[in-house]
Design a protein around this motif. Structure first.
Motif, PDB file in Angstrom:
ATOM      1  N   LEU A  87       0.831  -1.204   0.015  1.00  0.00           N
ATOM      2  CA  LEU A  87       0.110  -0.125  -0.048  1.00  0.00           C
ATOM      3  C   LEU A  87       0.847   1.322  -0.242  1.00  0.00           C
ATOM      4  CD1 LEU A  87      -2.859  -0.992   0.332  1.00  0.00           C
ATOM      5  CD2 LEU A  87      -1.644  -2.436   1.721  1.00  0.00           C
ATOM      6  N   SER A  88       0.923   1.799  -1.113  1.00  0.00           N
ATOM      7  CA  SER A  88       1.403   3.140  -1.450  1.00  0.00           C
ATOM      8  C   SER A  88       1.027   4.231  -2.010  1.00  0.00           C
ATOM      9  CB  SER A  88       2.920   2.814  -1.662  1.00  0.00           C
ATOM     10  OG  SER A  88       3.658   3.892  -2.398  1.00  0.00           O
ATOM     11  N   PRO A  89       1.148   5.419  -1.832  1.00  0.00           N
ATOM     12  CA  PRO A  89       0.486   6.561  -2.787  1.00  0.00           C
ATOM     13  C   PRO A  89       1.342   6.285  -4.101  1.00  0.00           C
ATOM     14  CG  PRO A  89       1.289   7.670  -0.611  1.00  0.00           C
ATOM     15  CD  PRO A  89       1.898   6.141  -0.565  1.00  0.00           C
ATOM     16  N   SER A 132      -2.328   2.207  -4.415  1.00  0.00           N
ATOM     17  CA  SER A 132      -2.668   3.460  -3.747  1.00  0.00           C
ATOM     18  C   SER A 132      -4.275   3.426  -3.660  1.00  0.00           C
ATOM     19  CB  SER A 132      -2.169   4.809  -4.489  1.00  0.00           C
ATOM     20  OG  SER A 132      -2.900   5.888  -4.011  1.00  0.00           O
ATOM     21  N   ILE A 133      -4.713   4.185  -2.408  1.00  0.00           N
ATOM     22  CA  ILE A 133      -6.344   4.143  -2.470  1.00  0.00           C
ATOM     23  C   ILE A 133      -6.939   5.645  -2.803  1.00  0.00           C
ATOM     24  CG2 ILE A 133      -6.638   2.121  -1.015  1.00  0.00           C
ATOM     25  CD1 ILE A 133      -7.445   4.270   1.205  1.00  0.00           C
ATOM     26  N   GLY A 134      -5.816   6.347  -3.071  1.00  0.00           N
ATOM     27  CA  GLY A 134      -6.131   7.773  -3.637  1.00  0.00           C
ATOM     28  C   GLY A 134      -5.021   8.680  -3.592  1.00  0.00           C
ATOM     29  N   ASP A 135      -5.201   9.855  -4.119  1.00  0.00           N
ATOM     30  CA  ASP A 135      -4.248  10.983  -4.142  1.00  0.00           C
ATOM     31  C   ASP A 135      -4.148  11.695  -2.926  1.00  0.00           C
ATOM     32  OD1 ASP A 135      -3.235   9.949  -6.513  1.00  0.00           O
ATOM     33  OD2 ASP A 135      -4.402  11.384  -7.715  1.00  0.00           O
ATOM     34  N   TYR A 136      -3.854  11.109  -1.802  1.00  0.00           N
ATOM     35  CA  TYR A 136      -3.504  11.909  -0.555  1.00  0.00           C
ATOM     36  C   TYR A 136      -2.807  11.056   0.234  1.00  0.00           C
ATOM     37  CZ  TYR A 136      -7.499   8.405   0.027  1.00  0.00           C
ATOM     38  OH  TYR A 136      -8.459   7.497  -0.178  1.00  0.00           O
ATOM     39  N   VAL A 137      -2.060  11.519   1.454  1.00  0.00           N
ATOM     40  CA  VAL A 137      -1.077  10.682   2.099  1.00  0.00           C
ATOM     41  C   VAL A 137      -1.525  10.318   3.306  1.00  0.00           C
ATOM     42  CG1 VAL A 137       1.510  10.399   2.906  1.00  0.00           C
ATOM     43  CG2 VAL A 137       0.996  11.790   0.748  1.00  0.00           C
ATOM     44  N   LEU A 138      -1.300   9.207   3.847  1.00  0.00           N
ATOM     45  CA  LEU A 138      -2.002   8.481   5.033  1.00  0.00           C
ATOM     46  C   LEU A 138      -0.589   8.282   5.814  1.00  0.00           C
ATOM     47  CD1 LEU A 138      -4.646   6.050   3.671  1.00  0.00           C
ATOM     48  CD2 LEU A 138      -5.084   8.534   4.888  1.00  0.00           C
ATOM     49  N   THR A 139      -0.900   8.094   7.320  1.00  0.00           N
ATOM     50  CA  THR A 139       0.185   7.641   8.091  1.00  0.00           C
ATOM     51  C   THR A 139       0.787   6.212   7.901  1.00  0.00           C
ATOM     52  OG1 THR A 139      -1.193   7.225   9.975  1.00  0.00           O
ATOM     53  CG2 THR A 139      -0.304   9.192   9.765  1.00  0.00           C
TER      54      THR A 139
HETATM   55  N1  ADE Z   1       0.166   4.764   2.419  1.00  0.00           N
HETATM   56  C1  ADE Z   1       0.026   6.126   2.858  1.00  0.00           C
HETATM   57  N2  ADE Z   1      -0.877   6.683   1.787  1.00  0.00           N
HETATM   58  C2  ADE Z   1      -1.239   5.910   1.229  1.00  0.00           C
HETATM   59  C3  ADE Z   1      -2.518   6.086   0.105  1.00  0.00           C
HETATM   60  N3  ADE Z   1      -3.059   7.044  -0.115  1.00  0.00           N
HETATM   61  N4  ADE Z   1      -2.717   4.669  -0.546  1.00  0.00           N
HETATM   62  C4  ADE Z   1      -2.432   3.519  -0.042  1.00  0.00           C
HETATM   63  N5  ADE Z   1      -1.321   3.365   0.787  1.00  0.00           N
HETATM   64  C5  ADE Z   1      -0.990   4.622   1.488  1.00  0.00           C
END
Ligand code: ADE
Length: 243
Positions: A87-89, A132-139
């Motif tokens: 999982l990664s942006p 990625s699940i979308g164009d934003y950054v999660l922790t």
């Molecule tokens: N890890 C941090 N941000 C993410 C995102 N937008 N989608 C998937 N993994 C993430």
């Protein structure tokens, strides 16, 4: 179907997924979800799994070896090499189409990163899909993996009680869902559309499809380009004053 989640926060994913429809599917043995704590595979006596980045820069990185060992502990139990989703942006954006493709697998491994990410070398060795699940950054990758598991699970036969609803809802044929109503017939002065009370199934179906088309045109015109509309429907849309 068996989901395996490599994470530093196993309680977070298990607590979130063990409820409601997915929880019931687990109880009914339609799927299993296992969270593997990467920290259990730490290779130093302080149980640390992160370290400074070579070349400098802010933040810490998850080390390769604990991630690799945690992965191996799952891979050893699988009959064939499972797909490993990181999982990664930076990944490909998750979609209903991807959910359908992943739902065909028997085993799936989700790798959740934290801090500034994971040492590139282990990613190169084990990851098959970057999502990625979308164009934003999660922790971290926990929430995205829960989102994906939810979307994939509900496509597994038996998970939803009526299999029809998985098939006919939003994104089927690239159209959004039509508006729906339940009792009472009048709520705070607002009435249920007359046609839905008519009992005329063909007319109701026509109305619902039109509503789907109108909604999609308003909210997601990008989707509408991919929807297969009849000439009649295209005309209806062109004549609709709301759009
Ligand atoms: N890890 C941090 N941000 C993410 C995102 N937008 N989608 C998937 N993994 C993430």
């Amino acid at each position: 179907m068996n989901f395996h989640i490599l994470t530093l926060f196993p309680d977070m994913v298990m607590d979130g997924l063990n409820t409601s429809i997915i929880g019931r599917a687990i109880a009914n043995k339609l799927l299993t979800i296992e969270a593997v704590n990467i920290r259990d595979f730490a290779v130093n006596k302080h149980n640390r799994v992160d370290d400074y980045t070579y070349g400098g820069g802010a933040g810490m990185l998850m080390q390769a070896e604990p991630v690799y060992l945690a992965y191996k502990s799952i891979e050893e139990k699988c009959e064939k090499m499972p797909r490993v989703i990181y999982l990664s942006p930076q990944g490909k954006t998750f979609s209903q189409e991807m959910a359908e493709e992943f739902a065909k697998e028997e085993e799936l491994i989700f790798l959740c990163g934290h801090y500034e990410g994971i040492d590139e070398r282990v990613l190169e060795d084990i990851v098959t899909d970057y999502v990625s699940i979308g164009d934003y950054v999660l922790t971290g990758g926990e929430l995205p993996s829960m989102v994906m598991i939810d979307a994939i699970s509900r496509l597994i036969p038996g998970v939803l009680h009526n299999n029809v609803s998985a098939e006919f809802e939003t994104f089927q044929d690239n159209l959004l869902e039509y508006p729906q109503y339940t009792r009472p017939e009048e709520w705070r002065g607002k009435k249920v559309p007359e046609i839905l009370l008519s009992g005329h199934h063909a007319n109701i179906e026509k109305w619902r499809r039109e509503q789907s088309i109108i909604r999609t045109a308003k909210a997601r015109p990008d989707l509408l380009e991919k929807a297969k509309l009849t000439e009649k429907e295209k005309k209806m849309l062109a004549n609709n004053s709301e759009i």
